[in-house]
Structures are given as C-alpha cells and as structure tokens.
Enzyme design. Structure first.
Site, PDB file in Angstrom:
ATOM      1  N   LYS A 313       8.255  21.168   9.971  1.00 23.20           N
ATOM      2  CA  LYS A 313       7.543  22.144  10.818  1.00 23.20           C
ATOM      3  C   LYS A 313       7.321  21.593  12.231  1.00 23.20           C
ATOM      4  CE  LYS A 313       5.233  24.552   7.024  1.00 23.20           C
ATOM      5  NZ  LYS A 313       4.004  25.108   6.489  1.00 23.20           N
ATOM      6  N   ASP A 353       1.999  31.058   8.865  1.00 23.96           N
ATOM      7  CA  ASP A 353       0.986  30.558   7.923  1.00 23.96           C
ATOM      8  C   ASP A 353      -0.408  31.069   8.301  1.00 23.96           C
ATOM      9  OD1 ASP A 353       2.680  29.139   6.252  1.00 23.96           O
ATOM     10  OD2 ASP A 353       2.493  27.265   7.373  1.00 23.96           O
ATOM     11  N   GLY A 483      -3.381  30.548  -4.035  1.00 19.04           N
ATOM     12  CA  GLY A 483      -2.524  30.191  -2.902  1.00 19.04           C
ATOM     13  C   GLY A 483      -1.254  31.025  -2.810  1.00 19.04           C
TER      14      GLY A 483
HETATM   15  P1  NAP Z   1      -0.174  17.296   4.358  1.00 21.10           P
HETATM   16  O1  NAP Z   1      -0.072  17.583   5.807  1.00 21.10           O
HETATM   17  O2  NAP Z   1       0.586  16.180   3.769  1.00 21.10           O
HETATM   18  O3  NAP Z   1      -1.726  17.075   3.991  1.00 21.10           O
HETATM   19  C1  NAP Z   1      -2.102  16.736   2.696  1.00 21.10           C
HETATM   20  C2  NAP Z   1      -3.627  16.755   2.606  1.00 21.10           C
HETATM   21  O4  NAP Z   1      -3.979  16.519   1.255  1.00 21.10           O
HETATM   22  C3  NAP Z   1      -4.290  15.668   3.450  1.00 21.10           C
HETATM   23  O5  NAP Z   1      -5.476  16.187   3.964  1.00 21.10           O
HETATM   24  C4  NAP Z   1      -4.551  14.565   2.410  1.00 21.10           C
HETATM   25  O6  NAP Z   1      -5.629  13.746   2.729  1.00 21.10           O
HETATM   26  C5  NAP Z   1      -4.908  15.409   1.212  1.00 21.10           C
HETATM   27  N1  NAP Z   1      -4.758  14.707  -0.045  1.00 21.10           N
HETATM   28  C6  NAP Z   1      -3.599  14.351  -0.648  1.00 21.10           C
HETATM   29  N2  NAP Z   1      -3.869  13.718  -1.809  1.00 21.10           N
HETATM   30  C7  NAP Z   1      -5.211  13.657  -1.931  1.00 21.10           C
HETATM   31  C8  NAP Z   1      -6.095  13.127  -2.904  1.00 21.10           C
HETATM   32  N3  NAP Z   1      -5.631  12.550  -4.013  1.00 21.10           N
HETATM   33  N4  NAP Z   1      -7.408  13.282  -2.719  1.00 21.10           N
HETATM   34  C9  NAP Z   1      -7.878  13.888  -1.615  1.00 21.10           C
HETATM   35  N5  NAP Z   1      -7.113  14.401  -0.640  1.00 21.10           N
HETATM   36  C10 NAP Z   1      -5.783  14.290  -0.810  1.00 21.10           C
HETATM   37  O7  NAP Z   1       0.244  18.585   3.492  1.00 21.10           O
HETATM   38  P2  NAP Z   1       0.117  20.133   3.921  1.00 21.10           P
HETATM   39  O8  NAP Z   1       1.383  20.575   4.546  1.00 21.10           O
HETATM   40  O9  NAP Z   1      -1.148  20.356   4.642  1.00 21.10           O
HETATM   41  O10 NAP Z   1       0.086  20.829   2.480  1.00 21.10           O
HETATM   42  C11 NAP Z   1      -1.045  20.694   1.625  1.00 21.10           C
HETATM   43  C12 NAP Z   1      -0.904  21.623   0.440  1.00 21.10           C
HETATM   44  O11 NAP Z   1      -0.907  22.981   0.888  1.00 21.10           O
HETATM   45  C13 NAP Z   1       0.446  21.506  -0.272  1.00 21.10           C
HETATM   46  O12 NAP Z   1       0.336  20.578  -1.308  1.00 21.10           O
HETATM   47  C14 NAP Z   1       0.753  22.892  -0.779  1.00 21.10           C
HETATM   48  O13 NAP Z   1       0.409  22.991  -2.145  1.00 21.10           O
HETATM   49  C15 NAP Z   1      -0.145  23.778   0.015  1.00 21.10           C
HETATM   50  N6  NAP Z   1       0.621  24.749   0.806  1.00 21.10           N
HETATM   51  C16 NAP Z   1       0.410  26.056   0.574  1.00 21.10           C
HETATM   52  C17 NAP Z   1       1.087  27.010   1.301  1.00 21.10           C
HETATM   53  C18 NAP Z   1       0.880  28.462   1.009  1.00 21.10           C
HETATM   54  O14 NAP Z   1       1.531  29.295   1.631  1.00 21.10           O
HETATM   55  N7  NAP Z   1      -0.001  28.791   0.077  1.00 21.10           N
HETATM   56  C19 NAP Z   1       1.969  26.627   2.312  1.00 21.10           C
HETATM   57  C20 NAP Z   1       2.169  25.272   2.528  1.00 21.10           C
HETATM   58  C21 NAP Z   1       1.484  24.339   1.775  1.00 21.10           C
HETATM   59  P3  NAP Z   1      -5.442  12.405   3.615  1.00 21.10           P
HETATM   60  O15 NAP Z   1      -5.359  12.857   5.043  1.00 21.10           O
HETATM   61  O16 NAP Z   1      -6.629  11.617   3.306  1.00 21.10           O
HETATM   62  O17 NAP Z   1      -4.165  11.769   3.146  1.00 21.10           O
END
Ligand code: NAP
Length: 518
Positions: A313, A353, A483
């Site tokens: 992205k 999004d 979601g």
């Molecule tokens: P990202 O940029 O990698 O961010 C991941 C987030 O999750 C960070 O805030 C990370 O915290 C936190 N995290 C990961 N493991 C954790 C744990 N064990 N305990 C606490 N916090 C944890 O990913 P993203 O692109 O934002 O995506 C996040 C999620 O959104 C995806 O997994 C997906 O399921 C969902 N998503 C949904 C849609 C939709 O359309 N519904 C679209 C895209 C994504 P830290 O900063 O501390 O590492």
C-alpha cells in the site's frame, strides 16, 4: 464462446479407474486429458483405456525426472513406452525438446507416433499430433525469447514451455512472450507455482492452445494448477477473450485474499467482461515497481484496476508519486493506496479502506462520542481517519507505545498504553491489530469482561468472519460489526470506481461467505 483455448485435465493416478476419470473430466467441461504415464505407473491400465477410443482426446506424456516428471527408467525405455502408447492413437504425444533434439534416431522414433508437421506422416501412420515441451522447474530466466525461438524452430504441431514463477511479474513475462507467437503457431506457455495463476487463466485471452486444470485438489500435475471448477466457475473461463478487461489484487502473499471470490462474483452478476486475478508480487518496493513496469509494457493485457494489499500500500503511493501520477487526498492522508485505477494510460491511486470503515458502521455520526482503537498499523490509520471524519474523539492503544504516540500525534488524537485498554470508555471499540486472525483464532485483543452491553464493536479481522472478539462481544450484548463488512464495502467502492456502476453488495457478501466456508 469467446475463445478456442482448450482445457486439459491431467490424470496422475490409476485410481479411480482411468475411464471414470476421463468421463468425469468430460462432464466437468474438459476438452482433453493428459495421461501422465510417469505418474500413473500402471501402463496396462493406460493401454486398456486407449484400446477403446476414450471420450476425450488424450495427450500421452512420460515426463523425465529432469523436467519435473517421475520417470525412473532409462530414456530408451521412455521413448519405447511412448511409441507403444502412441500406436494406440491417443491423439497427442508429448516429448521434451531436450530429448527430441538429442538425435535423429529419437526424432525418427517419435515421428512414427507423433506427426511433427504437414510434411511428415503418410496416411498409414497414426495421426497423433506432436507436442514438444520444455520445463524449467526452478525459475523463469531473465530472457525467454531463446527458449521460445528454439521450440519454434521445430516442426512440432504444438509447442509447450513451462517455467517456475517467483512472482506474478515472471508469469506476465511468459504471457508477453506468448502473445505474438500464439497467432502463428499452437502454443502452450505457462508459469508454475502460486504466482502463475494469471498465465493459466489468461491463456484464453492470448489464444494459447490449452491450459491445464485438475479435476480436484490434490490431483494437480504441476504446482499452481487451478481446479477445473475454479477455472470455469470462479474465473469464468468460457467468457474470457481478447477484449476481456483484467483486474486483481497485488500483495505478498495473496493466496488468502477473498478478492478473487468477491470481485469475480460481482463481475458475473453485473454482466461485465472482466476477470479478477491474484497477483502475488514480491515484498519489496522494487518488486512492485518491476510489476507495474511489466504491466505498463503490455497494454493489450487490458489491466484496468488493482486492489493493493500488504505490503504494497505504501509502495504503490511511492510509485505513483515518483511518476507524478494522481493520488486522492484520502490516500495521501492515509499514506497508503489500496486501489489503483488505469484511466487513459495513467494510474490513479485511492484508498477505499476509509470508506469501508464508514460504510460498515451503523451510526453515521460520531459527534460527541468516543472511540477506542486497538492497534497503530495501516488499518488503524484508515480507521482513525474515518472515525475522525465522523466526529469521534479517538484514543489509540497499541502494544508498541511509541508507534501509538507517533500515530496519535500525526492524526491529532490521544493514545494510552496497551495494558490500559480495558479502562477505555469508548462508545465504539475497533480492533485494528491482527490478534484473532487465522490460524490463532482462539485469541482476542480485548478482555471479554471489559466489554460493555450496548457498545459497538468492530473487529477489522475478517478471517475468520466470527472472531473470538466478535463472539465475546455478541455474548456481552454489544452491537457487532464483523470485519468482513469493512472488507466488502471497500471492495464495493473499488468496483464502483473501476466499472462506473453500483456494486452488487449482496452477491459479494454471499461469495465471501461461501469462500470463507461455514
Ligand atoms: P500492521 O500495519 O502490520 O499492524 C499490525 C498491528 O497489530 C500493529 O498495531 C501491531 O502492534 C498489532 N499486533 C500484532 N500482533 C499483536 C499482538 N500479539 N498483540 C498486540 N498487538 C499486536 O497490519 P494492518 O495492515 O494494520 O492490518 C491489521 C489487521 O487488519 C490485519 O491482520 C487484518 O486482519 C485486518 N484488515 C482488515 C481489513 C478489512 O477490510 N476488514 C483490511 C486490511 C486489514 P505493534 O505495533 O505493537 O507491532
């Protein structure tokens, strides 16, 4: 019918009986079957099948080990077997180019059972067509023209070359090489591996001789083969032709994406001549740039729109910026592009999004309300922008506090430590962490006892649809938005940008649920 490209089903085992497998292939819509004698092993079963004309034309192949096959005898035995089976007139015999080129003697033997061109073969000879093939089981070389040229210099009726794709750019290069040649000769040019799907589906668009599709999962003869049901029902094989517009999702990985299920169902429902494919593109900015440059050099591919997912992205925004191509304000604020649309030769970047979050929330107005957001990654950013736009006062909680602080400063909201999240007093709680995502589905990012009846809980995680947080929130009497709703609304917004017509949201929802399973 939009094209003449055939579907060949590989048969790789003698059980169930070969005659039943051929019948099933025909019923499923195959035009040919390939009997992989090296994998089937039971040669008498193959002979028994060929003794009575089978219901479909047959390609007989005895693939050598160095080209990905399972033959463990000598080459002389292999050619002898091919001759024996070829005399039963299967329809086609497949021989590796490297074997065929080795000696005039081999060419003569193969020529007895496989006609290699109009100049060969008195009428008394078995009329099989010869397929000369080349397989690279390791990679897709930087230069492909040499391999194609070598095959094209032979008199074989059908020329076949298969490479192993690291990512979708490799598969596109194979298609680019195929395109002009398929107008002159009968060509099969495919890329193996998960990244090769476009070469298998778009074989129809470029007029290849055939593509391979397995009867069912586990019966593939090469990595990355779709099932015939996927090819026909998901990708709508029959309607693909030279003018079919192409869409898809770029990411790394993308195998888990619901995009193909959702967008192809929507295209079908709207009667649009288009197909949506997975495009796994290596993880670096350079990988995305190479993909975009390859696509741009292939205008007749008809690529018109791309969904962009992790980790591309930010890369997509950077790529557009470097070329002075337009980026919407919302994408710029998000620092991320999730939608690319080609208009008059120029790619435009947007981020749907934010719209996906807004559209999935039942309450359009958040003025005077508080929102607690778990996570500070890419999705959290889109969620905070959407909630801020609706008037919510947002507090971010993130495991990495410094990241939460940075995001809160940038988007002008507040932040608190991760271990304080149960003390939040938001009217709405949004999980933007990946906690609870498959396969760790038993986990929840929020303590169940801190959920309050009446609060609205949006879990952006959508695999599975019913996450542990969603389940606990329902049990606690919360209002819940899974979601998948955000995903569907952002996909619907992409659909509307690309096709200029309302997205069939119910069809998309149904397709997502079916792809996800119960
Ligand atoms: P990202 O940029 O990698 O961010 C991941 C987030 O999750 C960070 O805030 C990370 O915290 C936190 N995290 C990961 N493991 C954790 C744990 N064990 N305990 C606490 N916090 C944890 O990913 P993203 O692109 O934002 O995506 C996040 C999620 O959104 C995806 O997994 C997906 O399921 C969902 N998503 C949904 C849609 C939709 O359309 N519904 C679209 C895209 C994504 P830290 O900063 O501390 O590492």
């Amino acid at each position: 019918m939009a094209h003449q490209t055939r579907i060949a089903v590989p048969i790789t085992a003698a059980d169930p009986p070969l005659v039943e497998q051929v019948r099933a292939a025909r019923a499923a819509g195959a035009d040919l079957v390939e009997l992989r004698a090296d994998l089937i092993g039971d040669i008498s079963a193959i002979e028994a099948l060929l003794q009575h004309p089978p219901e479909l034309p047959v390609i007989v192949t005895v693939r050598s080990a160095d080209e990905g096959g399972a033959w463990c005898g000598t080459d002389a035995e292999r050619i002898a077997l091919l001759e024996r089976l070829g005399l039963l007139r299967p329809g086609f015999v497949d021989v590796e180019y490297t074997t065929w080129i080795r000696s005039a003697n081999i060419q003569q033997k193969v020529g007895l059972v496989g006609e290699a061109g109009a100049q060969l073969g008195p009428a008394s000879r078995p009329r099989n067509r010869l397929i000369l093939s080349h397989h690279d089981t390791r990679a897709t070389p930087a230069t492909l023209a040499d391999v194609f040229d070598r095959l094209e210099a032979t008199p074989a009726e059908v020329l076949k070359t298969v490479f192993t794709a690291r990512d979708a750019t490799d598969a596109l290069r194979v298609l680019a090489e195929l395109r002009p040649r398929a107008m002159r000769r009968c060509w099969i040019a495919l890329a193996m591996g998960e990244a090769g799907m476009c070469s298998r589906v778009l074989a129809a668009k470029y007029g290849a001789f055939l593509t391979f599709a397995s009867l069912q999962r586990g019966r593939e003869s090469a990595a990355g083969q779709p099932t015939i049901a996927e090819l026909r029902d998901l990708y709508r094989w029959e309607q693909i032709g030279p003018g079919t517009a192409v869409y898809g999702v770029v990411g790394w990985p993308v195998a888990h994406s619901l995009g193909p299920a959702v967008h192809n169902a929507a295209l079908a429902a709207a009667g649009i001549d288009g197909v949506y494919l997975p495009w796994p593109v290596g993880p670096s900015f350079e990988d995305l740039a190479a993909f975009m440059e390859t696509v741009s050099a292939l205008p007749d591919l008809g690529l018109a729109g791309l969904s962009v997912t992790v980790p591309h992205k930010e890369h997509a925004l950077r790529w557009l910026d470097a070329r002075g191509m337009p980026i919407s304000d919302v994408a710029r604020t998000c620092g991320a592009v999730n939608t690319l649309t080609l208009r008059e030769g120029t790619w435009q970047g947007d981020n749907t999004d934010v719209w996906g979050v807004r559209a999935s929330l039942p309450d359009a107005c958040g003025v005077g309300r508080r929102a607690d957001v778990l996570g500070a990654g890419g999705v959290a950013r889109a969620v905070i922008i959407a909630l801020g736009g609706l008037g919510y006062r947002v507090t971010v909680f993130n495991r990495n506090g410094a990241r939460a602080q940075r995001l809160a400063q940038e988007l002008r909201c507040t932040w608190r430590a991760w271990d304080q999240r149960h003390l939040g007093d938001g009217d709405i709680l949004v999980n933007c962490t990946s906690v609870g995502m498959w396969p760790a589905t038993a986990e929840s990012p929020f303590p169940a006892e801190a959920l309050r009846p009446g609060m609205l809980v949006l879990d952006t995680v959508y695999r599975p649809v019913e996450t542990e947080l969603v389940r606990a929130a329902r049990a606690a009497g919360c209002r819940v938005v899974p979601g998948i709703e955000m995903f569907l609304h952002q996909a619907a917004a992409q659909f509307e940008q690309w096709h200029g017509t309302a997205a069939p949201l119910d069809v998309m929802r149904e397709a997502a649920r079916a792809a996800e399973g119960p």
